[in-house]
Design a protein around this motif. Structure first.
Motif, PDB file in Angstrom:
ATOM      1  N   PHE A 161       0.939  51.501 117.162  1.00 53.26           N
ATOM      2  CA  PHE A 161      -0.538  51.106 116.374  1.00 53.26           C
ATOM      3  C   PHE A 161      -0.572  49.560 116.177  1.00 53.26           C
ATOM      4  O   PHE A 161       0.149  49.145 116.823  1.00 53.26           O
ATOM      5  N   GLU A 162      -1.873  49.415 116.087  1.00 53.56           N
ATOM      6  CA  GLU A 162      -1.871  47.866 115.803  1.00 53.56           C
ATOM      7  C   GLU A 162      -2.815  47.659 114.412  1.00 53.56           C
ATOM      8  O   GLU A 162      -3.893  48.904 114.103  1.00 53.56           O
ATOM      9  N   LEU A 163      -2.833  46.623 113.832  1.00 55.40           N
ATOM     10  CA  LEU A 163      -3.668  46.488 112.455  1.00 55.40           C
ATOM     11  C   LEU A 163      -4.770  45.582 112.743  1.00 55.40           C
ATOM     12  O   LEU A 163      -4.352  44.180 113.201  1.00 55.40           O
ATOM     13  N   GLY A 164      -5.879  44.990 112.815  1.00 51.70           N
ATOM     14  CA  GLY A 164      -6.530  44.054 112.760  1.00 51.70           C
ATOM     15  C   GLY A 164      -8.072  44.345 112.330  1.00 51.70           C
ATOM     16  O   GLY A 164      -8.456  45.311 111.905  1.00 51.70           O
ATOM     17  N   SER A 165      -9.136  44.299 112.507  1.00 52.85           N
ATOM     18  CA  SER A 165     -10.298  44.534 112.856  1.00 52.85           C
ATOM     19  C   SER A 165     -10.858  46.279 113.677  1.00 52.85           C
ATOM     20  O   SER A 165      -9.649  46.118 114.417  1.00 52.85           O
ATOM     21  N   ARG A 166     -12.033  45.691 113.601  1.00 49.74           N
ATOM     22  CA  ARG A 166     -12.223  47.976 114.536  1.00 49.74           C
ATOM     23  C   ARG A 166     -13.662  46.983 115.693  1.00 49.74           C
ATOM     24  O   ARG A 166     -14.380  46.780 115.031  1.00 49.74           O
ATOM     25  N   THR A 170      -8.588  44.240 119.216  1.00 53.79           N
ATOM     26  CA  THR A 170      -7.649  44.952 118.498  1.00 53.79           C
ATOM     27  C   THR A 170      -7.215  46.204 119.206  1.00 53.79           C
ATOM     28  O   THR A 170      -5.829  46.762 119.539  1.00 53.79           O
ATOM     29  N   ALA A 171      -7.990  46.917 120.098  1.00 54.18           N
ATOM     30  CA  ALA A 171      -7.986  48.039 120.865  1.00 54.18           C
ATOM     31  C   ALA A 171      -6.917  47.368 121.960  1.00 54.18           C
ATOM     32  O   ALA A 171      -6.316  48.631 122.827  1.00 54.18           O
ATOM     33  N   ASN A 172      -7.131  45.923 122.586  1.00 57.13           N
ATOM     34  CA  ASN A 172      -6.480  45.633 123.726  1.00 57.13           C
ATOM     35  C   ASN A 172      -4.894  45.380 123.157  1.00 57.13           C
ATOM     36  O   ASN A 172      -4.551  45.578 124.200  1.00 57.13           O
ATOM     37  N   ARG A 173      -5.100  44.892 122.568  1.00 53.06           N
ATOM     38  CA  ARG A 173      -3.442  44.917 121.720  1.00 53.06           C
ATOM     39  C   ARG A 173      -2.689  46.503 121.787  1.00 53.06           C
ATOM     40  O   ARG A 173      -2.072  46.198 122.156  1.00 53.06           O
ATOM     41  N   LEU A 174      -3.611  46.909 121.611  1.00 46.80           N
ATOM     42  CA  LEU A 174      -2.425  48.528 121.367  1.00 46.80           C
ATOM     43  C   LEU A 174      -2.897  49.073 122.747  1.00 46.80           C
ATOM     44  O   LEU A 174      -1.914  49.930 123.121  1.00 46.80           O
ATOM     45  N   VAL A 175      -3.328  49.337 123.576  1.00 44.58           N
ATOM     46  CA  VAL A 175      -3.136  50.047 124.800  1.00 44.58           C
ATOM     47  C   VAL A 175      -2.489  47.774 125.324  1.00 44.58           C
ATOM     48  O   VAL A 175      -1.336  48.935 125.891  1.00 44.58           O
ATOM     49  N   LYS A 176      -2.615  47.734 125.464  1.00 46.69           N
ATOM     50  CA  LYS A 176      -1.222  46.493 126.160  1.00 46.69           C
ATOM     51  C   LYS A 176       0.624  46.746 125.721  1.00 46.69           C
ATOM     52  O   LYS A 176       0.836  47.332 126.522  1.00 46.69           O
ATOM     53  N   GLY A 177       0.108  47.361 124.316  1.00 44.25           N
ATOM     54  CA  GLY A 177       1.160  48.407 123.883  1.00 44.25           C
ATOM     55  C   GLY A 177       2.400  49.621 124.103  1.00 44.25           C
ATOM     56  O   GLY A 177       2.928  50.539 124.903  1.00 44.25           O
ATOM     57  N   LYS A 201     -12.599  52.110 125.230  1.00 43.21           N
ATOM     58  CA  LYS A 201     -13.335  52.290 126.525  1.00 43.21           C
ATOM     59  C   LYS A 201     -13.266  50.640 126.867  1.00 43.21           C
ATOM     60  O   LYS A 201     -12.830  50.216 128.288  1.00 43.21           O
ATOM     61  N   ASN A 202     -13.920  49.543 126.854  1.00 46.27           N
ATOM     62  CA  ASN A 202     -13.335  47.744 127.401  1.00 46.27           C
ATOM     63  C   ASN A 202     -12.009  47.665 126.699  1.00 46.27           C
ATOM     64  O   ASN A 202     -12.010  47.403 128.347  1.00 46.27           O
ATOM     65  N   ALA A 203     -11.557  47.773 126.198  1.00 50.94           N
ATOM     66  CA  ALA A 203     -10.027  47.612 126.486  1.00 50.94           C
ATOM     67  C   ALA A 203      -8.821  48.650 127.392  1.00 50.94           C
ATOM     68  O   ALA A 203      -8.614  48.250 127.695  1.00 50.94           O
ATOM     69  N   LEU A 204      -9.136  49.161 128.105  1.00 51.97           N
ATOM     70  CA  LEU A 204      -8.808  51.067 128.854  1.00 51.97           C
ATOM     71  C   LEU A 204      -9.192  50.123 130.329  1.00 51.97           C
ATOM     72  O   LEU A 204      -8.354  49.755 131.626  1.00 51.97           O
ATOM     73  N   THR A 205     -10.390  49.882 130.783  1.00 51.00           N
ATOM     74  CA  THR A 205     -11.073  49.557 130.977  1.00 51.00           C
ATOM     75  C   THR A 205     -10.588  47.599 131.955  1.00 51.00           C
ATOM     76  O   THR A 205     -10.147  47.516 132.763  1.00 51.00           O
TER      77      THR A 205
END
Length: 221
Positions: A161-166, A170-177, A201-205
């Motif tokens: 999980f990650e905390l932050g803005s929508r 924030t999604a990038n940090r989640l996917v990197k983990g 989708k942006n973070a996964l790509t």
């Protein structure tokens, strides 16, 4: 007769300055007990044979060097899980707010370390992820806080999980983990179910270009 599992923990030196730091081949032996002013429960001392020094059992915890008893640490963790705020916990345990904040941070760090250890130990093969986010706020509703969560879709095992803005940040940090945890599917296809938020989708790509991604976008309804 069925053999019983060996559940004994391998001791290692937790002192980062030691040449035998975290070495499982280094011999660690018990070396007496002691008590503190804040905790009358005996604490175990150990001797690092490779580094020729003694250390306390608290050296295995992020709570090392912080005043308080193991019982108070446990109470802080329980009260925190029940939803009590920092001020309320400080009032119940009759401690300074800053002390409780230190304990909460240390307990959180240790929980994260245990989660990572568990993930690496069981050897996760991640094939189907479910990603979603929850909304909350700090003090008032103008200070929004989003919790981005990733679960293994079949078992609902918590991945991260990650905390932050929508946002994509924030999604990038989640996917990197998540990238650090995987054994990925043998066919290199990762299926992801989301609520159609473009940030996923942006973070996964961006972060998983080495995988063939199959993103299954599900409605939040």
């Amino acid at each position: 007769m069925q053999n019983t599992a060996n559940t004994a923990l391998t001791l290692f030196c937790p002192r980062k300055s030691c040449k035998c730091y975290q070495s499982t081949e280094n011999k660690i032996t018990k070396d007496g007990v002691y008590i503190t002013k804040s905790d009358f429960e005996p604490r175990q001392m150990f001797y690092c044979n490779g580094g020729k020094h003694r250390f306390s059992e608290t050296g295995y915890s992020d709570l090392f060097g912080k005043h308080g008893s193991f019982k108070e640490y446990e109470q802080t963790a329980k009260l925190n899980s029940y939803g009590l705020g920092t001020d309320a916990i400080a009032d119940v345990l009759q401690k300074d707010r800053r002390t409780i904040e230190q304990w909460q941070k240390a307990i959180g760090q240790k929980g994260q370390q245990f989660h990572l250890f568990l993930c690496f130990t069981i050897g996760l093969t991640i094939i189907f992820l479910q990603m979603d986010e929850l909304w909350s706020y700090l003090k008032n509703k103008s200070q929004q806080l989003w919790v981005f969560i990733a679960l293994e879709s079949t078992t609902k095992f918590w991945i991260g999980f990650e905390l932050g803005s929508r946002t994509t940040y924030t999604a990038n940090r989640l996917v990197k983990g998540i990238k650090k945890l995987g054994k990925w599917g043998k066919d290199n296809i990762l299926k992801v179910a989301t609520d159609k938020l473009a940030a996923y989708k942006n973070a996964l790509t961006l972060c998983l270009k080495f995988l063939m991604l199959t993103c299954k976008l599900l409605s939040a309804e």
